[in-house]
Design an enzyme around this catalytic site. Structure first.
Site, PDB file in Angstrom:
ATOM      1  N   GLY B  54     -14.662  21.975 -18.287  1.00 21.44           N
ATOM      2  CA  GLY B  54     -15.934  22.582 -18.654  1.00 21.44           C
ATOM      3  C   GLY B  54     -16.082  22.599 -20.147  1.00 21.44           C
ATOM      4  O   GLY B  54     -15.210  22.122 -20.877  1.00 21.44           O
ATOM      5  N   GLU B  70     -19.654  17.094 -18.275  1.00 22.76           N
ATOM      6  CA  GLU B  70     -18.293  17.598 -18.439  1.00 22.76           C
ATOM      7  C   GLU B  70     -17.359  17.001 -17.391  1.00 22.76           C
ATOM      8  O   GLU B  70     -16.226  16.625 -17.683  1.00 22.76           O
ATOM      9  CB  GLU B  70     -18.272  19.127 -18.335  1.00 22.76           C
ATOM     10  CG  GLU B  70     -18.914  19.845 -19.509  1.00 22.76           C
ATOM     11  CD  GLU B  70     -18.062  19.783 -20.774  1.00 22.76           C
ATOM     12  OE1 GLU B  70     -16.896  19.345 -20.696  1.00 22.76           O
ATOM     13  OE2 GLU B  70     -18.566  20.150 -21.847  1.00 22.76           O
ATOM     14  N   GLU B  74     -14.025  14.345 -17.939  1.00 24.10           N
ATOM     15  CA  GLU B  74     -12.665  14.632 -17.496  1.00 24.10           C
ATOM     16  C   GLU B  74     -12.141  13.610 -16.503  1.00 24.10           C
ATOM     17  O   GLU B  74     -10.952  13.331 -16.444  1.00 24.10           O
ATOM     18  CB  GLU B  74     -12.597  16.017 -16.830  1.00 24.10           C
ATOM     19  CG  GLU B  74     -13.124  17.155 -17.669  1.00 24.10           C
ATOM     20  CD  GLU B  74     -12.274  17.395 -18.908  1.00 24.10           C
ATOM     21  OE1 GLU B  74     -11.152  16.869 -18.994  1.00 24.10           O
ATOM     22  OE2 GLU B  74     -12.748  18.115 -19.801  1.00 24.10           O
ATOM     23  N   PRO B  95     -17.771  40.966 -20.152  1.00 21.90           N
ATOM     24  CA  PRO B  95     -17.794  40.944 -21.621  1.00 21.90           C
ATOM     25  C   PRO B  95     -16.513  40.431 -22.261  1.00 21.90           C
ATOM     26  O   PRO B  95     -16.569  39.762 -23.292  1.00 21.90           O
ATOM     27  CB  PRO B  95     -18.055  42.408 -21.977  1.00 21.90           C
ATOM     28  CG  PRO B  95     -18.819  42.945 -20.833  1.00 21.90           C
ATOM     29  CD  PRO B  95     -18.266  42.247 -19.617  1.00 21.90           C
ATOM     30  N   ASP B  96     -15.353  40.724 -21.685  1.00 26.58           N
ATOM     31  CA  ASP B  96     -14.112  40.348 -22.372  1.00 26.58           C
ATOM     32  C   ASP B  96     -13.446  39.122 -21.757  1.00 26.58           C
ATOM     33  O   ASP B  96     -12.259  38.898 -21.963  1.00 26.58           O
ATOM     34  CB  ASP B  96     -13.139  41.522 -22.344  1.00 26.58           C
ATOM     35  CG  ASP B  96     -12.836  41.936 -20.909  1.00 26.58           C
ATOM     36  OD1 ASP B  96     -13.464  41.389 -19.985  1.00 26.58           O
ATOM     37  OD2 ASP B  96     -11.985  42.817 -20.713  1.00 26.58           O
ATOM     38  N   GLU B 126      -4.938  17.069 -21.086  1.00 33.43           N
ATOM     39  CA  GLU B 126      -4.339  16.529 -19.878  1.00 33.43           C
ATOM     40  C   GLU B 126      -5.161  17.011 -18.679  1.00 33.43           C
ATOM     41  O   GLU B 126      -5.523  18.191 -18.597  1.00 33.43           O
ATOM     42  CB  GLU B 126      -2.894  17.026 -19.768  1.00 33.43           C
ATOM     43  CG  GLU B 126      -2.152  16.531 -18.542  1.00 33.43           C
ATOM     44  CD  GLU B 126      -0.816  17.235 -18.390  1.00 33.43           C
ATOM     45  OE1 GLU B 126      -0.155  17.031 -17.377  1.00 33.43           O
ATOM     46  OE2 GLU B 126      -0.435  18.006 -19.300  1.00 33.43           O
TER      47      GLU B 126
END
Lengths: 248, 248
Positions: B54, B70, B74, B95-96, B126
């Site tokens: 991502g 994305e 990959e 939030p965290d 990788e």
DNA sequence: GGAATAGTGTCTGTTAGACACTATCTC
DNA sequence: GAGATAGTGTCTAACAGACACTATTCC
């Protein structure tokens, strides 16, 4: 470089500004019709147009918390309203959906039993419950799309979850439950078969061993009262009669 | 104030910085096991940990476009890979959840037939297909939660959509289709009943009037080949045998 | 030939939906 | 009493799942 050093050197302002909002598609049933909560925008952009209630997510605020707060601000309903169901619908992020800047809106759907008339929000926007088939053809931003997606979510969730019990009071009759299905699906259901079906799904409803005080307004016996059971999924599901036509 | 005046005076930088990323839960089936695509982070935070592929959404980029880009970076799979299914899973915004700043991640689920080994991405991370039951117990950020939600989405979508056809090649046998269900659901199904059921669902598969070149590796007749039909929903649905236990 | 697999036949219990019917209540 | 509603009985067709069976192919 370790995480601490990296974070010390990290400058969030180096990236182009984006914003995240929550918008809520709140449904309730009033006078036998499915209603959606809309607000009239009091400031630009799209000043004066009808839109979904919503707003920017606070810096330290969780997404569901922000959705509950915005809804409470518009409806005056306590954030911890007992019989409110809130779930994430999806995120809308087309680059030009908001003229101010790049705005991603995380949409939530809310289901609740007949709620009081909304109070004008703190930002003095006019707010109202609007019957779904009387809603303005055009809403601000891409909110028409979001409402359509929310309706589809509601229709399909009625099939395989006990969502319908969120639209009725603490205690309800089978006929009231059937009215929810008929209203949201827009189809009339066979009363007898619906009755038996609901009672046959384990955990959908449980009996209170009480009945209504009076019979129906136009006659009929007193109906038994039920409350929501503990099932999270309906098995077997109650399928929309018109499902087969929408399969392709 | 009209919209034009308002926009001229609007300063997006006045608000606290937030970021929006897309993360992709890409599933494929390899060697009879469900695999998920993971990358090892090459830079802080959580450098060296496994995570979902991502990255940040480009300023003029649509969400599905960003997810496809994305994933392509990959896996080396062309963005317009014919048999790739991509759908939004949900948005994660605690939030965290990212130590750098407020980051909202819009998660997508991707389903594809056996894909080639991923190439290391442009940012030299990788990347690898990892069998679901060998995946690290802990992934970076809240990616373990996202993977779990993606798996649940896959499991339930097999029930009522023709999603399984996205995991097999253009032409496939009923046994291959059954293997998909058994792999994702983690349960063995009755071959005969499954066969009859799949053919009885309108639009699920259509016959190619051809058969495999050879019988099964350990014997058995040549199987008829089918391709995906035009149904978008399966009716009646194929329900997981263990559904009843997960109802409450 | 032996073993494994593709595909079909058949049976049973469950379910959806149609229809009918009784009991109870309001007006 | 008339009319409407709650709730139940019954029938039929469809369906899920269990089991059995045949035909075909690989080794």
């Amino acid at each position: 470089m370790n995480d601490a050093d990296f974070l010390a050197s990290y400058d969030p302002h180096a990236y182009p500004p984006v914003a995240v909002t929550v918008d809520i598609v709140a449904f309730t049933i009033r006078n036998g019709a499915l209603n959606v909560l809309l607000v009239r925008r009091a400031c630009p952009p799209s000043e004066g147009m009808w839109a979904l209630p919503g707003g920017f997510v606070g810096q330290w605020e969780d997404l569901p918390t922000a959705a509950a707060r915005e809804l409470a601000e518009e409806t005056g309903v306590a954030t911890a309203h007992r019989r409110l169901h809130l779930e994430q619908l999806g995120t809308y992020g087309t680059p030009d959906r908001d003229p101010r800047m790049r705005v991603f809106s995380v949409a939530y759907v809310a289901f609740a039993p007949d709620l009081p008339d909304p109070v004008s929000g703190s930002d003095a926007r006019e707010a109202a419950w609007v019957p779904m088939d009387e809603r303005p053809a055009e809403l601000a931003f891409d909110h028409s799309t979001i409402v359509a997606d929310g309706l589809e979510r509601a229709r399909s969730k009625l099939e395989y979850t006990p969502l319908a019990t969120k639209f009725v009071g603490e205690e309800f009759t089978i006929a009231e439950l059937r009215a929810v299905y008929e209203t949201v699906w827009g189809e009339s259901l066979h009363a007898g078969n619906f009755h038996r079906k609901v009672l046959s799904v384990p955990g959908f409803v449980e009996s209170t061993n009480t009945t209504t005080e009076r019979g129906g307004a136009r006659g009929g016996p007193r109906a038994k009262l039920y409350r929501a059971g503990d099932a999270r999924l309906l098995h077997p599901a109650l399928l929309m009669p018109s499902r087969e036509e929408t399969v392709r």
